[in-house]
Design a protein around this motif. Structure first.
Motif, PDB file in Angstrom:
ATOM      1  N   ALA A  19      -9.730  -5.845  16.099  1.00 18.18           N
ATOM      2  CA  ALA A  19     -10.187  -4.664  15.315  1.00 18.18           C
ATOM      3  C   ALA A  19      -9.939  -3.489  16.247  1.00 18.18           C
ATOM      4  O   ALA A  19      -9.429  -2.345  15.711  1.00 18.18           O
ATOM      5  N   GLY A  20     -10.070  -3.653  17.695  1.00 15.51           N
ATOM      6  CA  GLY A  20      -9.636  -2.365  18.579  1.00 15.51           C
ATOM      7  C   GLY A  20      -8.277  -2.283  18.572  1.00 15.51           C
ATOM      8  O   GLY A  20      -7.771  -1.088  18.260  1.00 15.51           O
ATOM      9  N   ARG A  21      -7.521  -3.265  18.240  1.00 20.25           N
ATOM     10  CA  ARG A  21      -6.067  -3.015  18.246  1.00 20.25           C
ATOM     11  C   ARG A  21      -5.610  -2.276  16.986  1.00 20.25           C
ATOM     12  O   ARG A  21      -4.793  -1.269  17.069  1.00 20.25           O
ATOM     13  N   GLU A  22      -6.332  -2.615  15.753  1.00 18.93           N
ATOM     14  CA  GLU A  22      -5.958  -2.160  14.626  1.00 18.93           C
ATOM     15  C   GLU A  22      -6.170  -0.504  14.584  1.00 18.93           C
ATOM     16  O   GLU A  22      -5.798   0.297  13.858  1.00 18.93           O
ATOM     17  N   GLU A  23      -7.566  -0.485  15.376  1.00 20.24           N
ATOM     18  CA  GLU A  23      -8.016   1.148  15.460  1.00 20.24           C
ATOM     19  C   GLU A  23      -6.901   2.026  16.184  1.00 20.24           C
ATOM     20  O   GLU A  23      -6.567   2.866  15.694  1.00 20.24           O
ATOM     21  N   ILE A  60      -6.946  -8.613   6.766  1.00 19.53           N
ATOM     22  CA  ILE A  60      -8.433  -8.675   7.464  1.00 19.53           C
ATOM     23  C   ILE A  60      -8.865  -9.836   8.229  1.00 19.53           C
ATOM     24  O   ILE A  60      -9.311  -9.897   9.313  1.00 19.53           O
ATOM     25  N   ALA A  61      -8.381 -11.015   7.456  1.00 13.61           N
ATOM     26  CA  ALA A  61      -8.688 -12.248   8.047  1.00 13.61           C
ATOM     27  C   ALA A  61      -8.079 -12.661   9.294  1.00 13.61           C
ATOM     28  O   ALA A  61      -8.573 -13.047  10.387  1.00 13.61           O
ATOM     29  N   THR A  62      -6.881 -12.149   9.360  1.00 12.17           N
ATOM     30  CA  THR A  62      -5.712 -12.198  10.594  1.00 12.17           C
ATOM     31  C   THR A  62      -6.440 -11.196  11.707  1.00 12.17           C
ATOM     32  O   THR A  62      -6.531 -11.811  12.602  1.00 12.17           O
ATOM     33  N   VAL A  63      -7.053 -10.136  11.452  1.00 13.16           N
ATOM     34  CA  VAL A  63      -7.489  -9.388  12.220  1.00 13.16           C
ATOM     35  C   VAL A  63      -8.736  -9.948  12.877  1.00 13.16           C
ATOM     36  O   VAL A  63      -9.062  -9.991  13.984  1.00 13.16           O
ATOM     37  N   LYS A  64      -9.633 -10.289  12.062  1.00 12.50           N
ATOM     38  CA  LYS A  64     -10.864 -11.080  12.612  1.00 12.50           C
ATOM     39  C   LYS A  64     -10.613 -12.262  13.263  1.00 12.50           C
ATOM     40  O   LYS A  64     -11.208 -12.369  14.486  1.00 12.50           O
ATOM     41  N   LEU A  65      -9.512 -13.228  12.892  1.00 11.64           N
ATOM     42  CA  LEU A  65      -9.488 -14.202  13.664  1.00 11.64           C
ATOM     43  C   LEU A  65      -8.845 -14.079  15.149  1.00 11.64           C
ATOM     44  O   LEU A  65      -9.340 -14.829  15.892  1.00 11.64           O
ATOM     45  N   PHE A  66      -8.283 -12.884  15.137  1.00 13.68           N
ATOM     46  CA  PHE A  66      -7.777 -12.660  16.735  1.00 13.68           C
ATOM     47  C   PHE A  66      -8.539 -11.617  17.347  1.00 13.68           C
ATOM     48  O   PHE A  66      -7.957 -11.217  18.335  1.00 13.68           O
ATOM     49  N   GLY A 122       0.780  -1.274   0.062  1.00 12.39           N
ATOM     50  CA  GLY A 122      -0.022   0.067  -0.015  1.00 12.39           C
ATOM     51  C   GLY A 122       0.908   1.303  -0.055  1.00 12.39           C
ATOM     52  O   GLY A 122       0.547   2.297  -0.644  1.00 12.39           O
ATOM     53  N   ARG A 123       1.923   1.236   0.764  1.00 10.06           N
ATOM     54  CA  ARG A 123       2.859   2.421   0.897  1.00 10.06           C
ATOM     55  C   ARG A 123       3.359   2.545  -0.652  1.00 10.06           C
ATOM     56  O   ARG A 123       3.517   3.949  -1.012  1.00 10.06           O
ATOM     57  N   VAL A 124       4.011   1.468  -1.429  1.00 14.48           N
ATOM     58  CA  VAL A 124       4.571   1.875  -2.392  1.00 14.48           C
ATOM     59  C   VAL A 124       3.395   2.308  -3.654  1.00 14.48           C
ATOM     60  O   VAL A 124       3.915   3.387  -4.320  1.00 14.48           O
ATOM     61  N   SER A 125       2.195   1.710  -3.790  1.00 14.78           N
ATOM     62  CA  SER A 125       1.394   2.180  -4.544  1.00 14.78           C
ATOM     63  C   SER A 125       1.069   3.734  -4.315  1.00 14.78           C
ATOM     64  O   SER A 125       0.703   4.766  -5.224  1.00 14.78           O
ATOM     65  N   MET A 177       0.598   6.638   7.593  1.00 17.88           N
ATOM     66  CA  MET A 177      -0.878   6.570   8.029  1.00 17.88           C
ATOM     67  C   MET A 177      -1.639   5.583   7.161  1.00 17.88           C
ATOM     68  O   MET A 177      -2.262   4.767   7.410  1.00 17.88           O
ATOM     69  N   THR A 178      -1.370   5.924   5.721  1.00 17.66           N
ATOM     70  CA  THR A 178      -2.135   5.219   4.509  1.00 17.66           C
ATOM     71  C   THR A 178      -1.601   3.511   4.674  1.00 17.66           C
ATOM     72  O   THR A 178      -2.363   2.790   4.596  1.00 17.66           O
ATOM     73  N   GLY A 179      -0.285   3.565   4.719  1.00 19.35           N
ATOM     74  CA  GLY A 179       0.205   2.085   4.993  1.00 19.35           C
ATOM     75  C   GLY A 179      -0.335   1.304   6.106  1.00 19.35           C
ATOM     76  O   GLY A 179      -0.657  -0.025   6.030  1.00 19.35           O
ATOM     77  N   ARG A 180      -0.473   2.115   6.923  1.00 22.15           N
ATOM     78  CA  ARG A 180      -1.186   1.232   8.447  1.00 22.15           C
ATOM     79  C   ARG A 180      -2.539   0.645   8.181  1.00 22.15           C
ATOM     80  O   ARG A 180      -3.136  -0.216   8.469  1.00 22.15           O
ATOM     81  N   VAL A 181      -3.440   1.735   7.664  1.00 22.29           N
ATOM     82  CA  VAL A 181      -4.656   1.408   7.338  1.00 22.29           C
ATOM     83  C   VAL A 181      -4.794   0.086   6.123  1.00 22.29           C
ATOM     84  O   VAL A 181      -5.544  -0.728   6.477  1.00 22.29           O
ATOM     85  N   VAL A 182      -4.080   0.363   4.852  1.00 21.33           N
ATOM     86  CA  VAL A 182      -3.938  -0.602   4.067  1.00 21.33           C
ATOM     87  C   VAL A 182      -3.595  -1.993   4.627  1.00 21.33           C
ATOM     88  O   VAL A 182      -4.140  -3.307   4.072  1.00 21.33           O
ATOM     89  N   ASP A 183      -2.611  -1.915   5.349  1.00 19.92           N
ATOM     90  CA  ASP A 183      -2.137  -3.187   6.106  1.00 19.92           C
ATOM     91  C   ASP A 183      -3.172  -3.926   6.852  1.00 19.92           C
ATOM     92  O   ASP A 183      -3.180  -5.145   6.592  1.00 19.92           O
ATOM     93  N   SER A 184      -3.906  -3.232   7.578  1.00 19.40           N
ATOM     94  CA  SER A 184      -5.087  -3.695   8.172  1.00 19.40           C
ATOM     95  C   SER A 184      -5.869  -4.361   7.347  1.00 19.40           C
ATOM     96  O   SER A 184      -6.607  -5.369   7.415  1.00 19.40           O
ATOM     97  N   TYR A 185      -6.576  -3.662   6.321  1.00 15.78           N
ATOM     98  CA  TYR A 185      -7.433  -4.086   5.223  1.00 15.78           C
ATOM     99  C   TYR A 185      -6.943  -5.557   4.392  1.00 15.78           C
ATOM    100  O   TYR A 185      -7.700  -6.535   4.240  1.00 15.78           O
ATOM    101  N   THR A 186      -5.547  -5.467   4.043  1.00 15.35           N
ATOM    102  CA  THR A 186      -4.939  -6.433   3.443  1.00 15.35           C
ATOM    103  C   THR A 186      -4.910  -7.885   4.229  1.00 15.35           C
ATOM    104  O   THR A 186      -5.078  -9.025   3.863  1.00 15.35           O
TER     105      THR A 186
END
Length: 618
Positions: free
Chosen positions: A240-244, A231-237, A139-142, A220-229
């Motif tokens: 969402a609050g930690r990613e916020e 998302i399965a890992t975020v949901k499994l653990f 996300g940071r590169v793009s 900031m953008t890289g962190r947001v994109v990393d969460s979206y990319t």
């Protein structure tokens, strides 16, 4: 008409992309060079418009003087030609120049100029090594490619259009006012000096803040994109609050740079306004005094006060334009740090396409350490005969995948060489090398495109019949027929989602296998190719895999040793060295390391135990 102007500048230069220089001006020129004639024309028109607008104020002063003293009966006869000229300037020349400038800016430059930069940057970034992408957020590169290309356009066009316009306007203004009364030039010169001093003080500080802001925005953008990319890992653990909080830290950093920038802007704006007010007061006071002394005409007063009020409003515009300009310069500097990185892996100057007649692979005394202390691979030699099927065995970190990456030249060797049919892989073109090797990896990543596009990616131009045949051989056609996406596309037209998220792991793996079936390269590398498949599906395509291997040189990597038992030869690795080699039967009967690994399998997978080699030695 619009299309004619839009086609004046090619947004996709055909020249091979090269590393841009690191200086600001050379960097901007590198990407703006194709548009140079149109940029120069834009600046020239801006100068003409600025001069024409200043001359209108001169005409305003003349009108006031004419009307004060002219005879109504002879006015048109005396001044008609001047009125006609100014009418033509107001109704024809200035509108014509403005319309042409608008076509030049909006149709020729605004769309095409950033696309030239974006196209060149994207092509250059695609040719970076795997190591580059391993160390950067996608996300940071793009984001930097997109932001930097727009920032280049804004920087170049604002600098040329605004500065040429402003400089022409101010110089013309000084001459026009001086022609009316030289004494009124003094407060204008003082205003210009003070304004220039304010720019000199604030611009470097705004530029520094803008550079910090661009970097903070990318983070900031890289962190947001990393969460979206992920998302399965975020949901499994359930994080969402930690990613916020993770994203908010980046947002807080960005917001702090915005606050710093806006404080400077407020200070700048206040001082500029005060400078404008003082200039207007001084010019008006002097003009009235000179009028009382009968040493200046009413027209000269109207001309000068009109210009002062005009440059007062213009100074506010310049302030915002300069602020935006240096925000874009900060973005350019931020993007330059990434875009100017040289390629780590490049084709040799005399590189030729790889020609594979037999498929013999030779690892000749190779060494590679990923730039770290201690050896991943040191002094390894291995010859794989044409058409031979070799399985690489060893615990994680033994060097199996590294050998595959080195064969594909994702990294350059630190010592030794690798040859295919006697041709050093570092001496052939990278595209031809990888076109001769079919690869199925454990971590299968699909493009967010249709099933057809994903399978045919290995052989552009393949017919649907070819694609379907490959899918059937990979035991994938049954589930492909039943696929549909949110847009109602079905079968081969169905899109798979980002990285193939809409498919199961086994389905993604079968698409990847179908892709390699279609490629039909003479060398085949299987890196945990069936790890995502259940036993039933694996058994169903095992026969097809052996069909795919027929007549090819094969390197297979697997933790599930049962998948390697039919290989012609197994090579056991430990810490980057070959410690055993032979067929499955020979190695089991020998009772060495492989035999211990075979016995210690759990569920058919290789146990991860550093002591295995030691136990075998005992």
């Amino acid at each position: 008409m619009f299309r004619w102007f839009e086609n004046r500048l090619n947004p996709y230069p055909v020249e091979e992309p090269t590393a841009p220089p690191t200086g600001l001006i050379p960097f901007l020129w590198h990407y703006s060079k194709p548009a140079a004639p149109y940029l120069a024309l834009m600046a020239f028109i801006a100068a003409l418009v600025a001069f024409g607008e200043v001359y209108l104020f001169r005409f305003l002063g003349d009108i006031v003087d004419w009307l004060s003293t002219a005879n109504r009966e002879t006015f048109l006869a005396d001044e008609g030609w001047r009125l006609a000229f100014m009418g033509a300037l107001v109704l024809v020349l200035l509108p014509g120049l403005t319309i042409f400038s608008s076509l030049l800016i909006h149709q020729v430059l605004l769309g095409n100029l950033p696309m030239i930069s974006r196209w060149q940057m994207h092509r250059y970034v695609l040719r970076h090594s795997m190591n580059f992408f391993a160390n950067e957020f996608a996300g940071r590169v793009s984001q930097k490619v997109m932001q930097t290309s727009l920032a280049i356009r804004e920087t170049v066009m604002k600098a040329l259009d605004m500065f040429v316009y402003v400089i022409t306007y101010f110089v013309s203004m000084i001459f026009i006012v001086a022609a009316a009364d030289r004494r009124l030039v003094i407060p204008l010169l003082v205003w210009i000096v003070v304004y220039a001093a304010l720019l000199w003080y604030f611009i470097p500080r705004l530029r520094k803040i803008s550079a910090d802001q661009a970097d903070a925005r990318s983070l900031m953008t890289g962190r947001v994109v990393d969460s979206y990319t992920n998302i399965a890992t975020v949901k499994l653990f359930s994080h969402a609050g930690r990613e916020e909080l993770f994203a908010r830290e980046g947002m807080d950093g960005f917001l702090e740079t915005v606050y710093r920038q806006m404080r400077r802007v407020t200070q700048f704006q206040a001082l500029v306004y005060i400078n404008n007010a003082v200039a207007l007061f001084a010019v008006a006071a002097l003009a009235i005094r000179f009028w009382l002394e009968s040493s200046i005409t009413v027209g000269a007063i109207a001309l000068t006060l009109g210009l002062v009020m005009r440059i007062g409003g213009m100074s506010q515009w310049i302030m915002w334009e300069v602020t935006g300009l240096f925000e874009n310069i900060g973005t350019v500097y931020d993007g330059m740090s990434m875009m100017a990185k040289k390629h780590e892996l490049v084709d040799a100057d005399d590189a030729r396409p790889l020609v594979v007649n037999k498929g013999e692979i030779v690892y000749d005394d190779i060494s590679f350490h990923y730039g770290k202390e201690g050896g991943v691979i040191s002094g390894l030699s291995l010859t794989i005969r044409p058409g031979e099927k070799v399985g690489l065995v060893g615990r994680s970190g033994a060097g199996k995948t590294t050998m595959m990456n080195l064969l594909l030249r994702f990294f350059d060797l630190e010592g030794g060489r690798i040859t295919i049919d006697g041709q050093d892989v570092s001496k052939v073109t990278q595209d031809s090398l990888r076109s001769m090797i079919g690869v199925v990896t454990q971590d299968t990543s699909l493009l967010h495109r249709s099933i057809r596009d994903n399978i045919a990616y290995s052989r552009p131009g393949a017919t649907d019949e070819d694609v379907i045949a490959a899918a059937k051989r990979a035991n994938a056609w049954d589930f492909i027929e039943g696929l549909s996406d949110m847009q109602g596309r079905t079968g081969l037209d169905a899109h798979v989602g980002e990285r193939g998220v809409k498919l199961s792991g086994g389905q993604r793996q079968r698409i990847a296998i179908a892709r390699v079936f279609l490629k039909d390269a003479p060398i085949l590398v299987l890196d945990e190719a069936t790890s995502a498949l259940d036993s039933e599906v694996e058994a169903a395509i095992q026969e097809s895999l052996f069909g795919l291997m027929e007549g090819k040189t094969v390197i297979a990597i697997a933790h599930r040793l049962s998948t390697l038992t039919e290989m012609d030869r197994l090579v056991v690795l430990d810490r980057g060295e070959i410690i055993e080699t032979g067929s499955h039967r020979e190695l089991v009967e020998t009772g060495g390391v492989y035999a211990v690994l075979w016995k210690r399998q759990s569920g058919g997978f290789l146990a991860e135990d550093d002591t295995v080699a030691g136990e075998a030695a005992e």
